[in-house]
Design a protein around this motif. Structure first.
Motif, mmCIF file in Angstrom:
data_model
loop_
_atom_site.group_PDB
_atom_site.id
_atom_site.type_symbol
_atom_site.label_atom_id
_atom_site.label_comp_id
_atom_site.label_asym_id
_atom_site.label_seq_id
_atom_site.Cartn_x
_atom_site.Cartn_y
_atom_site.Cartn_z
ATOM 1 N N TRP A 21 -69.607 -25.861 -67.822
ATOM 2 C CA TRP A 21 -69.251 -25.759 -66.413
ATOM 3 C C TRP A 21 -69.641 -27.000 -65.609
ATOM 4 O O TRP A 21 -68.806 -27.535 -64.872
ATOM 5 N N PRO A 22 -70.884 -27.523 -65.701
ATOM 6 C CA PRO A 22 -71.219 -28.720 -64.914
ATOM 7 C C PRO A 22 -70.337 -29.930 -65.256
ATOM 8 O O PRO A 22 -69.921 -30.667 -64.370
ATOM 9 N N ARG A 23 -70.029 -30.128 -66.544
ATOM 10 C CA ARG A 23 -69.175 -31.258 -66.924
ATOM 11 C C ARG A 23 -67.739 -31.031 -66.457
ATOM 12 O O ARG A 23 -67.041 -31.961 -66.084
ATOM 13 N N LYS A 24 -67.296 -29.780 -66.520
ATOM 14 C CA LYS A 24 -65.944 -29.476 -66.061
ATOM 15 C C LYS A 24 -65.832 -29.744 -64.554
ATOM 16 O O LYS A 24 -64.839 -30.308 -64.090
ATOM 17 N N ILE A 25 -66.854 -29.362 -63.804
ATOM 18 C CA ILE A 25 -66.870 -29.625 -62.364
ATOM 19 C C ILE A 25 -66.885 -31.133 -62.107
ATOM 20 O O ILE A 25 -66.160 -31.634 -61.242
ATOM 21 N N LEU A 26 -67.699 -31.875 -62.861
ATOM 22 C CA LEU A 26 -67.736 -33.334 -62.716
ATOM 23 C C LEU A 26 -66.354 -33.930 -62.994
ATOM 24 O O LEU A 26 -65.870 -34.775 -62.237
ATOM 25 N N ALA A 27 -65.716 -33.485 -64.063
ATOM 26 C CA ALA A 27 -64.379 -33.995 -64.407
ATOM 27 C C ALA A 27 -63.368 -33.628 -63.329
ATOM 28 O O ALA A 27 -62.470 -34.407 -63.014
ATOM 29 N N GLN A 28 -63.520 -32.451 -62.756
ATOM 30 C CA GLN A 28 -62.586 -31.985 -61.733
ATOM 31 C C GLN A 28 -62.776 -32.746 -60.418
ATOM 32 O O GLN A 28 -61.816 -33.036 -59.721
ATOM 33 N N LYS A 29 -64.000 -33.090 -60.094
ATOM 34 C CA LYS A 29 -64.289 -33.759 -58.831
ATOM 35 C C LYS A 29 -64.094 -35.269 -58.891
ATOM 36 O O LYS A 29 -63.937 -35.902 -57.852
ATOM 37 N N THR A 30 -64.157 -35.852 -60.070
ATOM 38 C CA THR A 30 -64.091 -37.300 -60.190
ATOM 39 C C THR A 30 -62.641 -37.764 -60.222
ATOM 40 O O THR A 30 -61.937 -37.566 -61.207
ATOM 41 N N ARG A 31 -62.215 -38.364 -59.136
ATOM 42 C CA ARG A 31 -60.855 -38.902 -59.069
ATOM 43 C C ARG A 31 -60.819 -40.238 -59.804
ATOM 44 O O ARG A 31 -61.668 -41.105 -59.591
ATOM 45 N N ILE A 32 -59.844 -40.369 -60.672
ATOM 46 C CA ILE A 32 -59.752 -41.552 -61.524
ATOM 47 C C ILE A 32 -59.659 -42.825 -60.692
ATOM 48 O O ILE A 32 -60.364 -43.791 -60.945
ATOM 49 N N LYS A 33 -58.807 -42.828 -59.679
ATOM 50 C CA LYS A 33 -58.617 -44.039 -58.873
ATOM 51 C C LYS A 33 -59.896 -44.425 -58.138
ATOM 52 O O LYS A 33 -60.262 -45.600 -58.102
ATOM 53 N N ASN A 34 -60.602 -43.457 -57.560
ATOM 54 C CA ASN A 34 -61.856 -43.756 -56.857
ATOM 55 C C ASN A 34 -62.897 -44.317 -57.811
ATOM 56 O O ASN A 34 -63.591 -45.285 -57.495
ATOM 57 N N ASP A 43 -60.024 -55.502 -59.538
ATOM 58 C CA ASP A 43 -58.737 -55.233 -60.182
ATOM 59 C C ASP A 43 -57.755 -54.619 -59.169
ATOM 60 O O ASP A 43 -57.230 -53.532 -59.356
ATOM 61 N N LYS A 44 -57.505 -55.330 -58.080
ATOM 62 C CA LYS A 44 -56.710 -54.819 -56.954
ATOM 63 C C LYS A 44 -55.268 -54.510 -57.331
ATOM 64 O O LYS A 44 -54.690 -53.542 -56.850
ATOM 65 N N ASN A 45 -54.654 -55.322 -58.196
ATOM 66 C CA ASN A 45 -53.249 -55.094 -58.556
ATOM 67 C C ASN A 45 -53.057 -53.779 -59.294
ATOM 68 O O ASN A 45 -52.075 -53.075 -59.075
ATOM 69 N N THR A 46 -53.983 -53.441 -60.142
ATOM 70 C CA THR A 46 -53.879 -52.185 -60.889
ATOM 71 C C THR A 46 -54.146 -50.996 -59.987
ATOM 72 O O THR A 46 -53.449 -49.985 -60.066
ATOM 73 N N ILE A 47 -55.127 -51.106 -59.127
ATOM 74 C CA ILE A 47 -55.533 -49.988 -58.271
ATOM 75 C C ILE A 47 -54.378 -49.500 -57.401
ATOM 76 O O ILE A 47 -54.189 -48.303 -57.223
ATOM 77 N N LYS A 48 -53.553 -50.427 -56.911
ATOM 78 C CA LYS A 48 -52.450 -50.008 -56.033
ATOM 79 C C LYS A 48 -51.405 -49.181 -56.772
ATOM 80 O O LYS A 48 -50.674 -48.413 -56.142
ATOM 81 N N ASP A 49 -51.339 -49.282 -58.092
ATOM 82 C CA ASP A 49 -50.371 -48.517 -58.877
ATOM 83 C C ASP A 49 -50.898 -47.168 -59.347
ATOM 84 O O ASP A 49 -50.160 -46.379 -59.933
ATOM 85 N N THR A 78 -47.786 -49.256 -65.830
ATOM 86 C CA THR A 78 -48.858 -48.735 -66.679
ATOM 87 C C THR A 78 -49.682 -49.893 -67.206
ATOM 88 O O THR A 78 -49.246 -51.041 -67.182
ATOM 89 N N ASP A 79 -50.853 -49.599 -67.680
ATOM 90 C CA ASP A 79 -51.755 -50.634 -68.153
ATOM 91 C C ASP A 79 -52.653 -50.049 -69.240
ATOM 92 O O ASP A 79 -53.402 -49.102 -68.986
ATOM 93 N N SER A 80 -52.578 -50.619 -70.429
ATOM 94 C CA SER A 80 -53.352 -50.077 -71.546
ATOM 95 C C SER A 80 -54.852 -50.326 -71.378
ATOM 96 O O SER A 80 -55.669 -49.523 -71.837
ATOM 97 N N LEU A 81 -55.236 -51.393 -70.696
ATOM 98 C CA LEU A 81 -56.656 -51.631 -70.459
ATOM 99 C C LEU A 81 -57.241 -50.538 -69.559
ATOM 100 O O LEU A 81 -58.334 -50.022 -69.818
ATOM 101 N N VAL A 82 -56.494 -50.139 -68.541
ATOM 102 C CA VAL A 82 -56.942 -49.060 -67.660
ATOM 103 C C VAL A 82 -57.051 -47.771 -68.464
ATOM 104 O O VAL A 82 -58.017 -47.016 -68.319
#
Length: 110
Positions: A21-34, A43-49, A78-82
């Motif tokens: 449950w705690p890890r699931k909540i962490l995964a749910q709350k953590t926005r990938i872009k943020n 890495d500004k160019n990637t972030i905008k996409d 898309t970006d494979s490094l990301v």
């Protein structure tokens, strides 16, 4: 767009049963872009996409259902490094192995 297919073998839900449950909540709350913006601020160019609503739980469930993870992470381009960086963070959150997550992704691409 590829339709999900039923794959035979392990999936990451089975490989990471300790997504408690705690890890699931962490995964749910953590926005990938943020997370990406805070971790890789130059890495500004990637972030905008990137899609600002996607979470690591979305990524986990997309992998687990053999769907295209790029549709989750990105609005366009898309970006494979990301992808690799996101997989590494997902490993940290789920306490699974990078190889298991990567293999799961490869099952979608085949």
């Amino acid at each position: 767009m590829k339709q999900p297919v039923q794959k035979i073998g392990k999936n990451i839900a089975n490989l990471a049963p300790e997504l408690d449950w705690p890890r699931k909540i962490l995964a749910q709350k953590t926005r990938i872009k943020n997370w990406y913006l805070n971790t890789y601020p130059t890495d500004k160019n990637t972030i905008k996409d990137m899609d600002g609503n996607a979470t690591f739980l979305d990524l986990f469930e997309t992998l687990n259902n053999y769907r295209n993870i790029y549709y989750v992470i990105f609005k366009r381009n898309t970006d494979s490094l990301v992808r690799e960086r996101c997989f590494a963070k997902l490993v940290e959150i789920t306490k699974s192995k990078y190889g298991d997550i990567y293999e799961q992704w490869l099952q979608y691409t085949n």
